[in-house]
Each structure stands twice: as C-alpha cells, then as structure tokens.
Design a protein around this motif. Sequence first.
Motif, PDB file in Angstrom:
ATOM      1  N   ASP A  15      -2.232  -2.083  -4.956  1.00  0.00           N
ATOM      2  CA  ASP A  15      -3.375  -2.693  -4.295  1.00  0.00           C
ATOM      3  C   ASP A  15      -3.213  -4.203  -4.359  1.00  0.00           C
ATOM      4  O   ASP A  15      -2.933  -4.756  -5.435  1.00  0.00           O
ATOM      5  CB  ASP A  15      -4.686  -2.299  -4.988  1.00  0.00           C
TER       6      ASP A  15
ATOM      7  N   ASP B 121       0.833  -1.203   0.000  1.00  0.00           N
ATOM      8  CA  ASP B 121       0.000   0.000   0.000  1.00  0.00           C
ATOM      9  C   ASP B 121       0.870   1.257   0.000  1.00  0.00           C
ATOM     10  O   ASP B 121       0.599   2.210  -0.734  1.00  0.00           O
ATOM     11  CB  ASP B 121      -0.928  -0.018   1.210  1.00  0.00           C
TER      12      ASP B 121
ATOM     13  N   GLN C 175      -2.686   6.421  -9.004  1.00  0.00           N
ATOM     14  CA  GLN C 175      -1.251   6.667  -8.782  1.00  0.00           C
ATOM     15  C   GLN C 175      -0.790   7.905  -9.535  1.00  0.00           C
ATOM     16  O   GLN C 175      -0.067   8.729  -9.027  1.00  0.00           O
ATOM     17  CB  GLN C 175      -0.443   5.440  -9.205  1.00  0.00           C
TER      18      GLN C 175
ATOM     19  N   ARG D  56      -1.976   0.929  -8.283  1.00  0.00           N
ATOM     20  CA  ARG D  56      -3.164   1.708  -7.936  1.00  0.00           C
ATOM     21  C   ARG D  56      -3.519   2.645  -9.085  1.00  0.00           C
ATOM     22  O   ARG D  56      -2.662   3.314  -9.649  1.00  0.00           O
ATOM     23  CB  ARG D  56      -2.894   2.498  -6.657  1.00  0.00           C
TER      24      ARG D  56
END
Length: 96
Positions: free
Chosen positions: A56, A51, A88, A85
């Motif tokens: 993810d 994370d 991002q 992600r």
Amino acid sequence: MVFLNMFGKDKERPTAATADDRLSLVLSYQRSDIDERKLKQFQARLIDLCDDFGYDVVGQVEIRPQSRQRDNTTVLNASIPVRLRENQEDEKSAGL
C-alpha cells in the motif's frame, strides 16, 4: 565558539559544492524532456505496480527527473513510501 556550537547557535552553512549540487538539481528538473502528463501516468503505473505486489502506498509519490549531460539521458528518481499490505498473509493462505 565551541560552547555556542553545543547549543546549535552556530550551525554549519552549506558549502559552495552543496549549493552547486542543489542548483544543478533544479536546472536538471527544469530542462527535462519528459512532459508533466507522462510523469503523472508513470506515477499512476508505479502505484498500480506496488498494489500488484501487495504494497500500500502510504504517502506522496515523488518522481524527480534529472538530466545527465555526459550521455544525454534522463534519470527518473522515484520515492514511493509503501507498507506491506496487512491482509497479505490472509491472501497467501487462501491461495490468491
């Protein structure tokens, strides 16, 4: 026999070496000195680390301890399915 192999009727059977490797993996897992609580904590920290780096976790995290007889150590093999992600790029442009 070749004709049957084309249709998958006569699949290759595992060799003795493959069976030995599988048995070794099972025994190594059972003989590990790491308790289940510590493995769960390690798993949680790995998820947090993913994370922190913008990934993810998208599936089941698996951690497999394996004992090595030759140097009396335990190797932790982790399988962590991740995806970058999606937001991002938004975070980078916002300077976060």
